[in-house]
Design a protein around this motif. Sequence first.
Motif, mmCIF file in Angstrom:
data_model
loop_
_atom_site.group_PDB
_atom_site.id
_atom_site.type_symbol
_atom_site.label_atom_id
_atom_site.label_comp_id
_atom_site.label_asym_id
_atom_site.label_seq_id
_atom_site.Cartn_x
_atom_site.Cartn_y
_atom_site.Cartn_z
ATOM 1 N N VAL A 55 0.814 -1.215 0.000
ATOM 2 C CA VAL A 55 0.000 0.000 0.000
ATOM 3 C C VAL A 55 0.850 1.269 0.000
ATOM 4 O O VAL A 55 0.321 2.359 -0.201
ATOM 5 N N SER A 56 2.152 1.124 0.231
ATOM 6 C CA SER A 56 3.054 2.278 0.241
ATOM 7 C C SER A 56 4.475 1.800 -0.027
ATOM 8 O O SER A 56 4.759 0.598 0.022
ATOM 9 N N ASN A 57 5.362 2.750 -0.283
ATOM 10 C CA ASN A 57 6.776 2.396 -0.471
ATOM 11 C C ASN A 57 7.358 1.793 0.805
ATOM 12 O O ASN A 57 8.167 0.870 0.749
ATOM 13 N N LYS A 58 6.930 2.322 1.948
ATOM 14 C CA LYS A 58 7.417 1.796 3.227
ATOM 15 C C LYS A 58 6.955 0.357 3.436
ATOM 16 O O LYS A 58 7.722 -0.497 3.885
ATOM 17 N N ASP A 59 5.700 0.081 3.112
ATOM 18 C CA ASP A 59 5.158 -1.276 3.211
ATOM 19 C C ASP A 59 5.922 -2.222 2.279
ATOM 20 O O ASP A 59 6.266 -3.339 2.660
ATOM 21 N N PHE A 60 6.175 -1.756 1.061
ATOM 22 C CA PHE A 60 6.941 -2.553 0.096
ATOM 23 C C PHE A 60 8.325 -2.892 0.652
ATOM 24 O O PHE A 60 8.744 -4.051 0.652
ATOM 25 N N ALA A 61 9.031 -1.873 1.142
ATOM 26 C CA ALA A 61 10.381 -2.087 1.674
ATOM 27 C C ALA A 61 10.351 -3.047 2.852
ATOM 28 O O ALA A 61 11.249 -3.904 2.993
ATOM 29 N N ASN A 62 9.335 -2.946 3.688
ATOM 30 C CA ASN A 62 9.208 -3.831 4.842
ATOM 31 C C ASN A 62 9.024 -5.286 4.413
ATOM 32 O O ASN A 62 9.692 -6.188 4.939
ATOM 33 N N LEU A 106 17.036 -9.925 -3.942
ATOM 34 C CA LEU A 106 16.341 -9.235 -2.856
ATOM 35 C C LEU A 106 17.190 -8.112 -2.264
ATOM 36 O O LEU A 106 16.653 -7.056 -1.901
ATOM 37 N N ILE A 107 18.491 -8.310 -2.175
ATOM 38 C CA ILE A 107 19.382 -7.249 -1.685
ATOM 39 C C ILE A 107 19.309 -6.041 -2.611
ATOM 40 O O ILE A 107 19.189 -4.902 -2.160
ATOM 41 N N ALA A 108 19.349 -6.295 -3.908
ATOM 42 C CA ALA A 108 19.275 -5.198 -4.884
ATOM 43 C C ALA A 108 17.936 -4.471 -4.778
ATOM 44 O O ALA A 108 17.889 -3.231 -4.780
ATOM 45 N N ILE A 109 16.854 -5.215 -4.670
ATOM 46 C CA ILE A 109 15.525 -4.606 -4.545
ATOM 47 C C ILE A 109 15.446 -3.803 -3.247
ATOM 48 O O ILE A 109 14.922 -2.687 -3.224
ATOM 49 N N SER A 110 15.977 -4.363 -2.179
ATOM 50 C CA SER A 110 15.951 -3.704 -0.880
ATOM 51 C C SER A 110 16.720 -2.381 -0.905
ATOM 52 O O SER A 110 16.251 -1.364 -0.363
ATOM 53 N N LYS A 111 17.873 -2.376 -1.556
ATOM 54 C CA LYS A 111 18.663 -1.139 -1.672
ATOM 55 C C LYS A 111 17.906 -0.081 -2.463
ATOM 56 O O LYS A 111 17.868 1.087 -2.081
ATOM 57 N N THR A 112 17.301 -0.491 -3.560
ATOM 58 C CA THR A 112 16.530 0.444 -4.380
ATOM 59 C C THR A 112 15.339 0.985 -3.596
ATOM 60 O O THR A 112 15.048 2.184 -3.649
ATOM 61 N N ALA A 113 14.670 0.115 -2.852
ATOM 62 C CA ALA A 113 13.520 0.556 -2.050
ATOM 63 C C ALA A 113 13.959 1.545 -0.976
ATOM 64 O O ALA A 113 13.277 2.545 -0.733
ATOM 65 N N ALA A 114 15.105 1.299 -0.342
ATOM 66 C CA ALA A 114 15.614 2.216 0.687
ATOM 67 C C ALA A 114 15.953 3.574 0.078
ATOM 68 O O ALA A 114 15.652 4.624 0.671
ATOM 69 N N GLU A 115 16.554 3.566 -1.102
ATOM 70 C CA GLU A 115 16.873 4.823 -1.794
ATOM 71 C C GLU A 115 15.602 5.587 -2.148
ATOM 72 O O GLU A 115 15.544 6.810 -2.006
#
Length: 128
Positions: A55-62, A106-115
């Motif tokens: 529902v949000s970028n934060k939710d996605f990153a979580n 997943l590491i790559a996705i996680s880094k992109t989501a954090a950015e």
Amino acid sequence: MKENIIKEKSFGFAVRIVKLYSYLHKSKKEYIMSKQLMRAGTSIGANVHEADRAVSNKDFANKIGIALKEANECEYWIELLYATQYLSEREYCSIRDDCGEINRVLIAISKTAAETLDNAQRSTRNVQ
């Protein structure tokens, strides 16, 4: 429809994990570690699937972060099953390589989501 590599890979990995669990349970009479591996291995795909509908970028990153933690846990159980000789070297290398690939994605996705989250926070501060 757009291809989602991590959804496909995590689902395929979950299928492999379920089959490995069944093999370890029935053929090797191993019940504890295999169940832990199955929980973690199937949870990766479930969290990736949930992240796809975040529902949000934060939710996605979580959700991606949880999937990454589960993938890391899988690596542990795979290593332990090999060290205790429940997996042959061939079985170990095959499933470990799949898990490692999922971890890297997943590491790559996680880094992109954090950015993305950092950039959104900066934009919000600049507007205020």
